[in-house]
Write a protein that holds these residues in place. Structure first.
Motif, short mmCIF file in Angstrom:
data_model
loop_
_atom_site.label_atom_id
_atom_site.label_comp_id
_atom_site.label_asym_id
_atom_site.label_seq_id
_atom_site.Cartn_x
_atom_site.Cartn_y
_atom_site.Cartn_z
N ASP A 35 42.46 45.75 50.38
CA ASP A 35 42.87 46.90 49.57
C ASP A 35 44.22 46.59 48.95
OD1 ASP A 35 40.62 48.58 50.45
OD2 ASP A 35 41.65 48.52 52.37
N LEU A 36 44.29 46.62 47.65
CA LEU A 36 45.49 46.22 46.92
C LEU A 36 45.87 47.33 45.95
CD1 LEU A 36 47.46 43.84 46.18
CD2 LEU A 36 45.79 43.20 44.43
N THR A 37 47.15 47.63 45.85
CA THR A 37 47.65 48.60 44.88
C THR A 37 48.51 47.86 43.86
OG1 THR A 37 47.66 50.39 46.51
CG2 THR A 37 49.04 50.67 44.55
N VAL A 38 48.21 48.06 42.57
CA VAL A 38 48.92 47.36 41.49
C VAL A 38 49.33 48.38 40.43
CG1 VAL A 38 47.51 45.32 41.93
CG2 VAL A 38 46.86 46.87 40.08
N SER A 39 50.12 47.91 39.50
CA SER A 39 50.51 48.74 38.36
C SER A 39 49.64 48.39 37.15
CB SER A 39 51.98 48.51 38.02
OG SER A 39 52.81 48.88 39.10
N ARG A 40 49.50 49.34 36.27
CA ARG A 40 48.73 49.10 35.05
C ARG A 40 49.34 47.92 34.29
NH1 ARG A 40 47.91 54.25 31.40
NH2 ARG A 40 47.15 54.96 33.41
N GLY A 41 48.50 46.98 33.88
CA GLY A 41 48.98 45.79 33.20
C GLY A 41 49.20 44.61 34.11
N ASP A 42 49.08 44.81 35.43
CA ASP A 42 49.26 43.71 36.37
C ASP A 42 48.05 42.78 36.36
OD1 ASP A 42 51.69 44.64 37.11
OD2 ASP A 42 51.16 45.15 39.18
N THR A 43 48.32 41.50 36.60
CA THR A 43 47.27 40.49 36.69
C THR A 43 47.06 40.11 38.14
OG1 THR A 43 47.74 39.61 34.49
CG2 THR A 43 46.57 38.16 36.02
N VAL A 44 45.80 40.10 38.57
CA VAL A 44 45.45 39.74 39.94
C VAL A 44 44.65 38.45 39.92
CG1 VAL A 44 44.26 40.45 42.06
CG2 VAL A 44 45.40 42.16 40.63
N ALA A 45 44.99 37.54 40.82
CA ALA A 45 44.23 36.29 40.98
C ALA A 45 43.57 36.29 42.35
CB ALA A 45 45.14 35.08 40.83
N TRP A 46 42.26 36.12 42.37
CA TRP A 46 41.52 35.99 43.63
C TRP A 46 41.38 34.49 43.91
CZ3 TRP A 46 40.95 40.21 40.62
CH2 TRP A 46 40.84 41.45 41.25
N ARG A 47 42.04 34.02 44.93
CA ARG A 47 42.11 32.59 45.22
C ARG A 47 41.12 32.20 46.32
NH1 ARG A 47 47.95 30.85 46.93
NH2 ARG A 47 47.56 32.51 48.45
N PHE A 48 40.31 31.18 46.08
CA PHE A 48 39.41 30.65 47.11
C PHE A 48 40.27 30.11 48.25
CE2 PHE A 48 37.19 27.37 49.37
CZ PHE A 48 35.89 27.84 49.48
N ALA A 49 39.97 30.56 49.48
CA ALA A 49 40.74 30.12 50.63
C ALA A 49 39.89 29.45 51.69
CB ALA A 49 41.51 31.30 51.26
N ALA A 50 38.62 29.84 51.80
CA ALA A 50 37.78 29.28 52.86
C ALA A 50 36.33 29.67 52.62
CB ALA A 50 38.23 29.78 54.23
N GLY A 51 35.45 28.95 53.34
CA GLY A 51 34.04 29.31 53.36
C GLY A 51 33.24 28.75 52.20
N GLU A 52 32.14 29.43 51.92
CA GLU A 52 31.25 29.07 50.82
C GLU A 52 31.81 29.65 49.51
OE1 GLU A 52 27.74 27.51 50.97
OE2 GLU A 52 29.16 26.62 52.36
#
Length: 816
Positions: A724-741
């Motif tokens: 669960d992440l809270t951001v501000s309008r206009g923010d960029t989020v990166a989902w980074r592969f860390a493990a698994g398939e």
């Protein structure tokens, strides 16, 4: 990226503090027996080691069900989830994951689906019948795959070892007075054995072993029905010993039977980890600590609303709700006190609506309802330890009062202190009585010398007296917690206190008190570093990786306050680590069970020294033999001496898998990178190097993480972190592969704001397209990559990882 403890445990297949694996507390593993054998000289292969590893997973399925039957559905669900993570992160061609997919895609797909359903449709909602159905389905897929890659004799031997493991679950459940669940587990195993083909095969190969197993298993069930824990244990030991002896008679090779035997010893290690935590505080205390932090946050929302920060107050309510929906405490309070659960959720909804409407009177009513519901939930979950959490809450509220006083709100400060005094006088959560019974001196100092005087000091505007009595009241409560609680409860109670203070810094920052925000944030860090109530040392001992990430995120709160950044997002990330810290400290605490766990491991060591598998392993691979013995020896020492039990259990599990492959002359194909004492260094292969080559990311999947990303979410085996992440309008989020398939990041069509454009890795314009695209190999985020999205629409955005949705890999982004 630092690997956290849960990543390492999933990789090694160790589920600490939650597992049963079907091995008893002393003998019964068949070690030391020299049964007659009709085994042929079928040449063993690495496939036998893979099949043995699947057997360890099969044991975990039945463990999860046994826990659910024993009233531990939440713990059973955690075992199922951890098993899923372990399966997903099993590396290499000979790892459990790729080997199953290669053996039969149908078995692979059905196993993954059933394992997910075991948790989400069976254990989490408490539907034990459904849980059993899914256990049978998942177990059947692995059993069929075992027969595909090994000969029938080896598969029969593994099947028999598994029945023995199922019987000795009773030996674990009975000492906890879960006799009914113990009896059910054993009778279920006996019924399945009677109907299984292996029963007839054993009758032909070793009729004495068959009779001995059946008789001992039924005697175990009868002893459980009579509530005789000693008889349960001795008969379960006899049943497992007979099953192990029979497995050698059945197996296609001595080595294959030995590999299965070592896989059973992996299970014994998990049992020891569970026993090591027995007798310490219950997980309910950690659940209650989470609820205590929610109490403090509700009052933060109240303060923000009073200061005119209604949007931030509403966001706090939304964030707490989102966190609660995914929290371990969610199901716990729902089961313990359904009225409290409903009252809390309804109160949060009312708080959000009232804050959005700017109706402060309604805000006040909603916070009161939330507080009342959470007090009931904490009482139900923490029981006799609830006063320790109440003391932490009091300390947070008194600190709030002093902050209000500093800002010139003397009436508000006096009101908080008065309300705290009233709570104490009416013995809320038993704190008054607990302080008085712990120490008359502490009681007098807290109530008469400090708390009563603090109310007067606030009302009179006496700055020196305010400082003296507020600090005195808080320090006295800390003394109480240290004196009244054990090492685990006293330190774990610090988790809600420090997270409350972290959010205080965020609230001060939001109302324009930047200097105080910096001071409070720095004060939280210094408090933790001082080892107040032993929290620092307890967390470092319980989980060093979590300790490091906890410190890092606390330092980030300080840095945000120092750098005039918005402190709230950093406080949210710190809160996630603080909640995890409470669970880690509680679940790693040993009590009387630590001694029983050490006894179990010492008995395992002694019996291993006499067993036929001992000589077989030493002859097969001296390095594997020394690694296994060394890991077991260190595990015993860690449990007996109060060391790093989790790390020792992990090493033992990895050493056991090394031994399994060594016994069948398959070390070169071992799907692990090992650095074990006595081992040969690194070995194994990288996961997914070939199998993922046909997958594509799409226009929004990039190499690495862009420098302009405002937030990063790690994608582990079966979880987004943070979920669960809270951001501000206009923010960029990166989902980074860390493990698994490989993963996907796919918005839920009905879970995003109506005016928002659909978003997903792969650039799809609808959820249907994203799901269809995934089936075609599109939208994948793989090793070294990240998915990037910029949020322009306010509201809550729900999303999933399509291939791991069944395992609970879901998340939310709240855009403010």
């Amino acid at each position: 990226m630092r690997l956290r403890r849960r990543h390492l445990l999933a990789t090694a297949g160790v589920a600490l503090g939650t597992g049963l694996a079907g091995c008893n507390a002393s003998q019964g593993d068949g070690a030391g027996e020299e049964p007659s054998s009709t085994a042929t000289s079928t040449p063993p292969t690495a496939d036998s080691a893979v099949a043995a590893e699947w057997n360890a997973m099969r044991a975990r399925l039945w463990d999860a069900l046994a826990l659910g039957r024993a009233g531990g559905a939440e713990t059973g669900a955690a075992v199922a989830r951890e098993t899923f993570a372990r399966f997903e992160e099993a590396s290499g061609e000979r790892g459990a994951h790729e080997a199953l997919e290669e053996a039969n895609e149908g078995n692979y797909a059905e196993f993954e689906e059933a394992l997910g359903e075991l948790r989400t449709a069976g254990l989490e909602p408490g539907d034990i019948e459904r849980a059993r159905e899914e256990t049978v389905i998942a177990d059947t897929q692995l059993a069929e795959a075992q027969r595909r890659i090994t000969d029938d004799d080896t598969a029969d031997a593994l099947e028999l070892q598994l029945f023995g493991a199922a019987v000795v679950d009773a030996a674990f459940l009975a000492p906890a007075d879960r006799f009914e669940a113990a009896e059910t587990a054993v009778r279920d195993a006996v019924d399945r054995f009677d109907e299984a083909a292996v029963s007839g095969a054993l009758d032909s190969a070793d009729p004495d072993a068959r009779e001995a197993f059946a008789d001992a298993a039924r005697a175990t069930a009868d002893a459980a029905a009579e509530g005789d824990a000693g008889a349960v244990r001795s008969n379960a030991e006899a049943a497992f010993s007979a099953a192990t002896a029979g497995s050698y008679a059945l197996a296609g090779s001595e080595s294959a039977a030995s590999a299965g035997h070592v896989a059973a010893l992996q299970a014994r290690g998990w049992d020891a980890a569970a026993l090591a935590s027995a007798g310490g505080p219950s997980t309910g205390f950690a659940h209650a600590a989470t609820l205590t932090a929610y109490r403090a946050r509700a009052y933060d929302a109240r303060r923000l609303a009073a200061a005119g920060e209604t949007d931030r107050a509403a966001a706090v309510a939304s964030d707490v709700f989102a966190h609660f929906e995914e929290a371990r405490a969610h199901e716990a309070i729902e089961s313990a006190d359904h009225g409290a659960y409903e009252g809390f959720e309804d109160g949060l909804s009312d708080l959000r609506s009232a804050a959005e409407a700017g109706d402060f009177e309604a805000v006040d009513e909603a916070v009161a309802a939330i507080d009342s519901a959470l007090v009931a939930g904490i009482d139900a979950l923490a029981g006799a330890d609830a006063p320790l959490l109440e003391a932490a809450f009091f300390r947070a509220r008194l600190a709030d009062a002093r902050e209000r006083y500093r800002s010139g709100e003397t009436d508000a400060a006096a009101s908080i202190a008065t309300a705290t005094f009233d709570r104490f006088e009416r013995d809320e959560l038993g704190l008054h009585e607990a302080v008085e019974s712990t120490s008359e001196d502490l009681y007098v100092r807290f109530e008469d010398e400090h708390l009563g005087a603090l109310v007067d000091a606030f009302e009179n505007g006496d700055d020196p007296a305010v400082a003296t009595h507020e600090e005195g009241a808080r320090s006295t409560l800390l003394e109480f917690a240290t004196a009244a609680g054990d090492a685990a409860t006293a330190s774990a109670a610090e988790a809600p206190y420090v997270t409350a203070r972290g959010f205080d810094a965020a609230a001060l920052d939001a109302v324009g008190a930047g200097d105080r925000a910096r001071s409070v944030a720095q004060g939280v860090f210094e408090h933790f570093e001082s080892d107040a109530a032993g929290f620092h040392e307890a967390l470092e001992s319980a989980d060093e990786s979590l300790y490091e990430s906890f410190e890092e995120r606390l330092e980030a709160v300080v840095a945000a306050a120092d750098g005039d950044e918005d402190v709230y997002p950093a406080a949210v990330r710190f809160d996630a680590e603080a909640v995890a810290a409470a669970y880690a400290v509680v679940e790693s605490a040993g009590g009387p069970g630590a001694s029983a766990a050490a006894d179990l491991l010492e008995a395992t060591f002694a019996r291993f020294e006499e067993a036929r598998v001992h000589d077989a392993l030493e002859a097969a691979d001296r390095n594997a033999y020394e690694a296994f013995e060394g890991a077991l020896d260190r595990y015993v020492a860690a449990v007996r001496e109060g060391g790093d039990v989790s790390g020792a259990a992990e090493s033992f599990a990895r050493a056991a898998q090394y031994a399994q492959f060594a016994l069948v002359d398959g070390v070169e194909e071992l799907p692990l990178d090992l650095e074990l004492a006595g081992g040969e260094g690194e070995t194994g292969s990288d996961h997914g190097d070939d199998g993922d080559a046909d997958l594509e990311g799409g226009p929004n999947v990039v190499e690495g993480v862009p420098d302009d990303a405002d937030h990063v979410v790690d994608m582990t085996a079966v979880a987004f972190e943070p979920a669960d992440l809270t951001v501000s309008r206009g923010d960029t989020v990166a989902w980074r592969f860390a493990a698994g398939e490989p993963h996907s990041v796919s918005a839920s069509q009905d879970g995003i704001p109506a005016e928002a454009e659909y978003w997903a890795s792969g650039g799809f314009d609808s959820e249907e397209a994203a799901r269809s695209g995934w089936e075609e190999g599109e939208g994948a985020v793989q090793s070294g990559e990240s998915f990037v999205h910029t949020f322009e629409t306010a509201g809550v955005h729900e999303y999933v990882c399509i291939p791991h949705e069944a395992a609970g890999m879901v998340g939310t982004v709240t855009v403010e």
